[in-house]
Design an enzyme around this catalytic site. Structure first.
Site, PDB file in Angstrom:
ATOM      1  N   MET A 136       0.968  -1.050   0.119  1.00 33.71           N
ATOM      2  CA  MET A 136       0.255  -0.234  -0.397  1.00 33.71           C
ATOM      3  C   MET A 136       0.420   0.977   0.117  1.00 33.71           C
ATOM      4  SD  MET A 136      -3.024  -0.716  -0.244  1.00 33.71           S
ATOM      5  CE  MET A 136      -4.157   0.926   0.042  1.00 33.71           C
ATOM      6  N   ASP A 140      10.599   3.594   4.758  1.00 36.26           N
ATOM      7  CA  ASP A 140      10.541   1.805   5.066  1.00 36.26           C
ATOM      8  C   ASP A 140      12.273   1.357   6.871  1.00 36.26           C
ATOM      9  OD1 ASP A 140      10.399  -1.093   5.551  1.00 36.26           O
ATOM     10  OD2 ASP A 140       8.907  -0.118   3.530  1.00 36.26           O
ATOM     11  N   VAL A 185       2.206   0.626   7.546  1.00 45.33           N
ATOM     12  CA  VAL A 185       2.989  -0.479   8.229  1.00 45.33           C
ATOM     13  C   VAL A 185       2.595  -1.583   8.366  1.00 45.33           C
ATOM     14  CG1 VAL A 185       5.232   1.100   8.960  1.00 45.33           C
ATOM     15  CG2 VAL A 185       3.039   0.055  11.058  1.00 45.33           C
ATOM     16  N   GLU A 234       0.046  -4.756   9.541  1.00 47.49           N
ATOM     17  CA  GLU A 234      -1.232  -4.331  10.601  1.00 47.49           C
ATOM     18  C   GLU A 234      -1.235  -4.982  12.021  1.00 47.49           C
ATOM     19  OE1 GLU A 234      -3.523  -2.457   9.932  1.00 47.49           O
ATOM     20  OE2 GLU A 234      -5.571  -3.220   9.771  1.00 47.49           O
ATOM     21  N   LYS A 284       2.810  -0.593  14.682  1.00 50.59           N
ATOM     22  CA  LYS A 284       2.085   0.770  14.651  1.00 50.59           C
ATOM     23  C   LYS A 284       2.526   1.438  15.778  1.00 50.59           C
ATOM     24  CE  LYS A 284      -1.422  -0.686  11.225  1.00 50.59           C
ATOM     25  NZ  LYS A 284      -0.895  -0.285  10.297  1.00 50.59           N
ATOM     26  N   SER A 344      -6.437  -0.538   8.505  1.00 54.55           N
ATOM     27  CA  SER A 344      -7.964  -1.679   7.656  1.00 54.55           C
ATOM     28  C   SER A 344      -9.104  -1.986   8.680  1.00 54.55           C
ATOM     29  CB  SER A 344      -7.467  -2.421   6.004  1.00 54.55           C
ATOM     30  OG  SER A 344      -6.380  -3.266   6.437  1.00 54.55           O
ATOM     31  N   HIS A 357      -8.351   5.424   4.701  1.00 56.17           N
ATOM     32  CA  HIS A 357      -7.919   4.951   4.662  1.00 56.17           C
ATOM     33  C   HIS A 357      -8.108   4.518   2.753  1.00 56.17           C
ATOM     34  CE1 HIS A 357     -10.011   0.016   4.199  1.00 56.17           C
ATOM     35  NE2 HIS A 357      -9.330   0.213   4.172  1.00 56.17           N
ATOM     36  N   GLU A 382     -11.166   6.200   2.500  1.00 49.21           N
ATOM     37  CA  GLU A 382     -12.470   6.620   4.063  1.00 49.21           C
ATOM     38  C   GLU A 382     -11.602   7.290   4.855  1.00 49.21           C
ATOM     39  OE1 GLU A 382     -13.308   2.871   4.575  1.00 49.21           O
ATOM     40  OE2 GLU A 382     -14.830   3.430   5.379  1.00 49.21           O
ATOM     41  N   ASN A 400     -15.485  -2.097   4.172  1.00 46.03           N
ATOM     42  CA  ASN A 400     -14.991  -3.731   4.740  1.00 46.03           C
ATOM     43  C   ASN A 400     -16.241  -4.423   5.926  1.00 46.03           C
ATOM     44  OD1 ASN A 400     -13.097  -3.682   3.224  1.00 46.03           O
ATOM     45  ND2 ASN A 400     -11.700  -2.545   5.136  1.00 46.03           N
TER      46      ASN A 400
HETATM   47  P1  NAD Z   1       2.962  -4.674   3.367  1.00 46.50           P
HETATM   48  O1  NAD Z   1       3.817  -5.795   4.384  1.00 46.50           O
HETATM   49  O2  NAD Z   1       3.446  -4.887   1.744  1.00 46.50           O
HETATM   50  O3  NAD Z   1       3.961  -3.154   3.859  1.00 46.50           O
HETATM   51  C1  NAD Z   1       3.907  -3.102   5.248  1.00 46.50           C
HETATM   52  C2  NAD Z   1       5.490  -2.106   5.192  1.00 46.50           C
HETATM   53  O4  NAD Z   1       5.711  -1.634   6.329  1.00 46.50           O
HETATM   54  C3  NAD Z   1       6.900  -3.261   4.454  1.00 46.50           C
HETATM   55  O5  NAD Z   1       6.878  -2.621   3.255  1.00 46.50           O
HETATM   56  C4  NAD Z   1       7.834  -3.603   6.017  1.00 46.50           C
HETATM   57  O6  NAD Z   1       9.343  -3.201   5.609  1.00 46.50           O
HETATM   58  C5  NAD Z   1       7.177  -1.685   5.809  1.00 46.50           C
HETATM   59  N1  NAD Z   1       7.188  -1.815   7.741  1.00 46.50           N
HETATM   60  C6  NAD Z   1       6.882  -2.411   8.733  1.00 46.50           C
HETATM   61  N2  NAD Z   1       7.236  -2.023  10.242  1.00 46.50           N
HETATM   62  C7  NAD Z   1       8.006  -1.099  10.025  1.00 46.50           C
HETATM   63  C8  NAD Z   1       8.417  -0.031  10.452  1.00 46.50           C
HETATM   64  N3  NAD Z   1       8.879  -0.221  11.958  1.00 46.50           N
HETATM   65  N4  NAD Z   1       9.290   1.069  10.103  1.00 46.50           N
HETATM   66  C9  NAD Z   1       8.995   0.904   8.929  1.00 46.50           C
HETATM   67  N5  NAD Z   1       8.006   0.131   8.161  1.00 46.50           N
HETATM   68  C10 NAD Z   1       7.688  -0.556   8.570  1.00 46.50           C
HETATM   69  O7  NAD Z   1       1.694  -4.567   4.346  1.00 46.50           O
HETATM   70  P2  NAD Z   1      -0.011  -3.628   3.330  1.00 46.50           P
HETATM   71  O8  NAD Z   1      -0.304  -4.525   2.720  1.00 46.50           O
HETATM   72  O9  NAD Z   1       0.942  -2.406   2.381  1.00 46.50           O
HETATM   73  O10 NAD Z   1      -0.185  -2.828   4.393  1.00 46.50           O
HETATM   74  C11 NAD Z   1      -0.158  -2.402   4.928  1.00 46.50           C
HETATM   75  C12 NAD Z   1      -0.971  -1.523   5.919  1.00 46.50           C
HETATM   76  O11 NAD Z   1      -2.475  -0.809   5.145  1.00 46.50           O
HETATM   77  C13 NAD Z   1      -2.115  -2.428   6.500  1.00 46.50           C
HETATM   78  O12 NAD Z   1      -2.211  -1.263   8.057  1.00 46.50           O
HETATM   79  C14 NAD Z   1      -2.525  -2.900   6.041  1.00 46.50           C
HETATM   80  O13 NAD Z   1      -3.881  -2.815   6.712  1.00 46.50           O
HETATM   81  C15 NAD Z   1      -3.673  -1.438   5.661  1.00 46.50           C
HETATM   82  N6  NAD Z   1      -4.413  -1.274   4.513  1.00 46.50           N
HETATM   83  C16 NAD Z   1      -3.595  -3.138   3.746  1.00 46.50           C
HETATM   84  C17 NAD Z   1      -4.469  -2.901   2.204  1.00 46.50           C
HETATM   85  C18 NAD Z   1      -4.152  -3.703   1.017  1.00 46.50           C
HETATM   86  O14 NAD Z   1      -5.272  -3.779   0.847  1.00 46.50           O
HETATM   87  N7  NAD Z   1      -2.875  -4.601   1.321  1.00 46.50           N
HETATM   88  C19 NAD Z   1      -5.943  -2.203   1.781  1.00 46.50           C
HETATM   89  C20 NAD Z   1      -6.318  -0.731   2.738  1.00 46.50           C
HETATM   90  C21 NAD Z   1      -5.303  -1.080   4.214  1.00 46.50           C
END
Ligand code: NAD
Length: 743
Positions: free
Chosen positions: A343, A362, A419, A421, A426, A448, A469, A481, A519
């Site tokens: 994301m 990151d 980052v 979930e 977080k 999410s 969101h 959202e 959702n």
């Molecule tokens: P992802 O695993 O693809 O990406 C998370 C990233 O965060 C990774 O690159 C990781 O290295 C990085 N990270 C982890 N800990 C960290 C830290 N302490 N400091 C800096 N970076 C850090 O996950 P995602 O699917 O991109 O989801 C990220 C967020 O977005 C979550 O909260 C998820 O619920 C939300 N979200 C996801 C979707 C979806 O469709 N995947 C949709 C809406 C919201």
């Protein structure tokens, strides 16, 4: 060049040159695009009269003074025609219908007047030319378009539940071959100038700076002021409908339309009728046929609700209907994105695409740089498709700076975290960001599933903490959202909305709850499919019934996209937080079996409810799924009931969010449901679906479904009360109540 006496208009200027050619430039003051309003039609009518009356004027070129030509008819005008009809219908149904018919005919008549004015008119299309504006162009004797990339030509009315009702169906089908004409109008697709030329809808395509001279030249070259269909012996391309080619097309056309729309869009069918019937009669009779169908379509719930949600409400929300008024607009100078994963990488890309510099953080620079490479891929695609130039692409990418150092966020106005979930991860990120974030800057979480109020407990400044969101794929999904935690302040909301506006997405603002709005509704849709699977409904019927109900993606397919193990995770988290009774044990068993026993996690591991073979083979439903539960025979399943169950369970959940005060504005529920998960757009969205059939009928439907399919269909107290009072959502939760009070 002389300014003729007819040059005193508000929306147009008219300048007649030495050759006697009047250049009519449409340029509405204070508007970013030209649209047809009552006043514009009055003025254009007067201009046509003046051109005809002035012996020194040989012909006219009409163009736009703005970068686009025109967006077409002002849909608020069309909506008010509908409202007028509704008001008058009760007292005098025939009179109301006649009045609507006459109003509808006004534009048709004006364009026909241009066409039969006896002097040549040329439309010089300098930019996007949509709907009524293209219908006007079609009534001109010459059409010439600039080859600029920005020129898009379309009759997109069907997308808001209506159709080209000012001669469009009659003229396009007399210029282009019937199949292309139907395709263009029933899909509302945009044409490039070159495609419009190939379809015979414009006569010439020229360099932008040649547009006006070339348009004038057409007149100087003796352009005949007579439309082809007004010439004796005119034949439609392909010879009309009594030809072998037409015999191939017409029997199939309604079937193809039905396959594409499941009969849910009366306006699309009306286009077919207008063309088929119109091609058999003289042109003016064809116009009358079109006018009658248009009058009929304007009276449908579909037209009313689609115009309201997909045009008016969407615009109002995008313009910040929910933005607190007391906070000055923020020009974002820098945005931070923390978490450069799936994301975060795309959020950084859309932010940079909006011209805002982004720091993408990151855990290490490699991960952050990898996130930027996602943007590089998207830029490459856009350059390949001609949407960006090399320079624009390079400039966009130069705005994304990968980093592993939180200190780089010290001058950010807004930081969005994406980052993992995980509450602990977080929490650490919130603390690290707040340690450097300047006063007044806003922190947004893209979580999410985790309630914002809970996350904000980790913040030292919960008033500046908010949820933003996004939906995947971020670069395509138009909705965002915005979630208010208990302590979120006005400034945070204003900045979040300014940001969403800057990246050209539509926001819906909701109060905090598990699953927020979108959702919550989406999981109802998916859970209804689990129920159906458990009852033994053949999976293919589940998927097809959902599409027949108007959903763009079947629920099982959608679950594969979302990931089945994510559903498992959410179900487990719900049990952990709220107890066993909060989830359906049969759902849990189904999902555990899919994930733990068969490792079917969805599209991401190539196996979910569907199998995903290597391309070009298409995905297909996993055959083993049928062995999970004893299967019903197709004839034992009522498809109409399946369709109702999907729409009702989602709409009911939306009604609950209103009742709980999660969503406070019906426009947001409707727009959010269509943009967020494609809720049957012909309904106008979740609440318009209920209002459209009437709350009383909806409650009765819920009662029937709950008796047969479970307590989750029970109508809520609010719905029962509204049914008893004869209320609608747009009445009881009137989004304009405050404005009305102030007035
Ligand atoms: P992802 O695993 O693809 O990406 C998370 C990233 O965060 C990774 O690159 C990781 O290295 C990085 N990270 C982890 N800990 C960290 C830290 N302490 N400091 C800096 N970076 C850090 O996950 P995602 O699917 O991109 O989801 C990220 C967020 O977005 C979550 O909260 C998820 O619920 C939300 N979200 C996801 C979707 C979806 O469709 N995947 C949709 C809406 C919201």
């Amino acid at each position: 060049m002389r300014k003729s006496p007819m040059s005193t208009y508000t929306n147009f200027t008219v300048e007649t040159d030495a050759d006697g050619i009047a250049l009519v430039t449409w340029d509405m003051p204070g508007k970013s695009t030209n649209v047809f309003t009552e006043a514009v039609m009055d003025e254009l009518n007067a201009i046509v009269d003046a051109v005809v009356a002035d012996g020194a004027v040989k012909g006219a070129v009409i163009t736009s003074g703005k970068s686009s030509f025109s967006g077409g008819a002002d849909l608020s005008m069309i909506k008010s025609m509908f409202s007028l009809y509704q008001q008058e219908k009760a007292a005098n149904p025939d009179g109301a219908a006649q009045k609507l018919f006459d109003l509808v005919g006004r534009m048709t008549g004006l364009f026909r007047k241009i066409e039969t004015s006896g002097k040549p008119w040329v439309s010089a299309i300098n930019g996007t030319c949509m709907g009524g504006a293209f219908e006007m162009s079609l009534a001109c004797h010459g059409r010439i378009a600039s080859n600029a990339k920005s020129v898009k030509i379309a009759l997109p009315e069907v997308k808001v539940g209506i159709f080209p009702g000012a001669g469009g169906t009659q003229r396009v089908s007399r210029l282009a071959d019937a199949q292309s004409a139907l395709q263009m109008m029933t899909t509302g697709q945009s044409l490039t100038a070159a495609r419009a030329r190939a379809m015979n809808l414009v006569h010439q395509v020229v360099e932008p700076d040649q547009l006006i001279p070339a348009a004038k030249q057409m007149i100087k070259d003796g352009l005949k002021p007579v439309a082809p269909w007004d010439e004796k012996g005119f034949k439609a391309p392909g010879g009309g409908i009594w030809t072998p080619a037409a015999a191939q097309l017409w029997p199939a056309a309604p079937a193809i339309l039905r396959r594409e729309t499941s009969g849910n869009y009366p306006a699309a069918l009306a286009i077919l009728k207008c063309v088929y019937e119109g091609l058999q009669v003289p042109f003016d009779t064809g116009l009358k046929i079109e006018q009658r169908y248009f009058t009929e379509i304007l009276q449908t719930n579909e037209a009313f609700s689609m115009i309201r949600s997909l045009f008016i409400s969407m615009q109002e929300l995008a313009k910040g209907a929910r933005r607190p008024t007391g906070v000055a607009k923020t020009e974002l100078k820098k945005v931070g994105v923390v978490g450069a994963g799936f994301m975060g990488a795309s959020i950084a890309y859309v932010t940079a695409a909006a011209g805002i510099p982004v720091t993408l953080i990151d855990r290490d620079i490699e991960a952050a740089t990898k996130g930027k490479s996602v943007g590089e891929g998207l830029v490459k695609d856009s350059i390949g498709k001609g949407r960006l130039t090399q320079d624009e692409g390079a400039a966009l990418l130069s705005r994304i700076t990968p980093s592993a150092d939180y200190a780089d966020l010290k001058d950010a106005d807004l930081v969005i975290e994406a980052v993992f979930e995980d509450r602990e991860v977080k929490k650490a990120v919130i603390e690290a960001v707040e340690a450097v974030l300047p006063d007044g800057a806003i922190f947004a979480s893209n979580t999410s599933t985790l309630p914002i109020t809970g996350l904000a407990k980790n913040s030292k400044r919960p008033a500046d903490f908010i949820g933003v969101h996004f939906f995947s794929p971020v670069e395509k999904m138009m909705l965002t959202e915005v979630i208010l935690g208990k302590e979120t302040g006005d400034k945070a909301l204003a900045v979040a909305l300014d940001y969403v506006a800057a990246i050209k997405k539509t926001p819906v603002v909701v109060n905090d709850t598990r699953g927020f709005f979108v959702n919550r509704c989406v999981f109802r849709y998916i859970h209804e499919a689990y129920d159906m699977l458990i009852e033994g409904v053949p999976p293919v019927m589940i998927e097809n019934a959902a599409k027949m109900a108007g959903m763009p993606v079947g629920p099982l397919s959608l679950n594969d996209e979302v990931a089945i193990d994510l559903s498992q995770k959410i179900l487990k988290a719900t049990v952990a937080d709220l107890g066993e009774a909060a989830v359906d044990a049969k759902h849990m068993a189904l999902i555990n079996k899919m994930v733990d026993e068969f490792d079917r996690r969805g599209r991401k591991n190539g196996k979910g409810f569907y199998d995903y073979p290597a391309k070009p083979a298409k995905k297909s439903l996993w055959p083993e799924l049928k062995t999970f539960y004893p299967q019903k025979k197709a004839e034992e399943v009522d498809v109409e009931v399946l369709k109702q169950r999907f729409l009702v369970t989602i709409a009911l959940e939306a009604a609950r969010t209103i009742e709980e005060g999660i969503v406070t504005d019906p426009r947001e529920a409707d727009v959010g449901s269509i943009l967020g998960f494609g809720f049957a757009p012909y309904t106008g969205g979740v609440l318009s679906y209920i209002d459209g059939m009437g709350v009383k009928a909806f409650v009765a439907l819920c009662d029937r479904l709950s008796a047969a399919y479970g307590a989750h269909f029970k109508p809520t107290a609010l719905l029962k009360d509204m049914a008893a009072q004869g209320e609608t959502f747009y009445g009881r939760f009137d989004p304009y109540a405050k404005e009305k009070e102030a007035a």
